[in-house]
Scaffold this motif. Structure first.
Motif, short mmCIF file in Angstrom:
data_model
loop_
_atom_site.label_atom_id
_atom_site.label_comp_id
_atom_site.label_asym_id
_atom_site.label_seq_id
_atom_site.Cartn_x
_atom_site.Cartn_y
_atom_site.Cartn_z
N PRO A 5 0.92 -1.11 -0.14
CA PRO A 5 -0.18 0.03 -0.08
C PRO A 5 0.85 1.30 -0.11
N THR A 6 0.39 2.35 -0.45
CA THR A 6 0.81 3.69 -0.72
C THR A 6 0.04 4.67 0.05
N HIS A 7 -1.04 4.57 0.18
CA HIS A 7 -2.02 5.67 0.90
C HIS A 7 -2.92 4.96 1.94
N ARG A 8 -3.42 5.60 2.49
CA ARG A 8 -4.56 5.36 3.95
C ARG A 8 -5.79 6.36 3.39
N ALA A 9 -6.97 5.72 3.56
CA ALA A 9 -8.09 6.57 3.67
C ALA A 9 -8.29 7.63 4.98
N THR A 10 -8.53 8.88 4.78
CA THR A 10 -8.39 9.53 5.74
C THR A 10 -10.14 10.12 6.10
#
Length: 262
Positions: free
Chosen positions: A65-70
């Motif tokens: 993964p590169t990003h997370r949901a904020t």
């Protein structure tokens, strides 16, 4: 394997109506030991939980993964267009693999398009667990839940601290045993601070300040904030008195592999 559905229920038995013991969010990694019908017997890498998940919710190989949901929750769309058909919804803390960017949209592997305002690069952590917990206020209580549509007391603490880069155990007894440091004089007025954790046997809450707390609980059947003193009086009939409090120093704990997983 990796969760590629919006969320995957982890059940006690390989049956669709079996007890849900926890959930795995989009992007989380798990090991599949065996398959039985539509289900796989799995163990979550995040917290070591074992149970049964629908195989259709999982994919291989594991991608980084590169990003997370904020955002508390956000749709994954079929095209970089808010009028396109949404494929499913992911919740705060879900992890995605960014492959391309078009305007305000990020194309994510094995998922779809997510608005970039709802994502942050991994490692860009929040700094206030209590503020994250407040985002869930009013969310229905759901035993075993970890998503924004329903969660339990430890699901809330896991989400709040996870957004700040700290991995907490899944159960309250483990959180009490392993999380942060004990606050020996926590009952003294003025000792508790924002984002401290107060524990009962089988329950946990996050302090909003020295006197008010927020928790997912079966009394309100929702995530609710209230004075600690009134909660202590009410909860005493079910869980007894609080058993202690703990403080997590984010600077020391974030990005560190938890001792309880070693």
């Amino acid at each position: 394997m990796q969760v590629t559905a919006g969320v995957a229920a982890i059940r006690a038995e390989p049956e669709p109506d079996a007890e849900m013991t926890t959930q795995a969010l989009h992007g989380e990694v798990l090991t599949v030991f065996e398959e039985q019908g539509e289900f796989g017997h799995v163990q979550l890498s995040r917290d070591g939980y074992v149970g049964w998940a629908l195989m259709e919710a999982l994919s291989a190989p594991v991608l980084t993964p590169t990003h997370r949901a904020t955002a508390l929750r956000t749709y994954v769309y079929s095209a970089p267009d808010l009028k396109s058909a949404p494929r499913y919804m992911v919740t705060l803390g879900a992890q995605v693999v960014a492959e391309q960017e078009t305007g305000d949209w990020i194309g994510c592997a094995r998922a779809g398009w997510v608005h970039k305002r709802h994502l942050a690069p991994l490692g860009a952590w929040d700094t206030d667990p209590a503020a994250i917990a407040l985002m869930y206020e009013g969310t229905p209580y759901l035993w075993g839940g970890r998503e924004s549509l329903g969660l339990d007391c430890t699901g809330l603490t896991v989400a709040a601290f996870g957004a700040c880069g700290v991995v907490l155990p899944r159960d309250s007894d483990m959180q009490f045993a392993w999380t942060g440091t004990a606050i020996p004089d926590w009952q003294t007025k003025g000792t508790l601070a924002r984002s401290d954790l107060v524990f009962w046997k089988g329950h946990v809450a996050i302090m909003l300040d020295g006197e008010h707390m927020i928790h997912a609980n079966a009394h309100h059947m929702a995530v609710a904030s209230e004075p600690l003193s009134s909660a202590v009086t009410r909860i005493a009939d079910h869980y007894g008195q609080p058993i202690g409090a703990r403080r997590v120093m984010l600077a020391q704990e974030k990005n560190r592999r938890p001792e309880w997983l070693l």
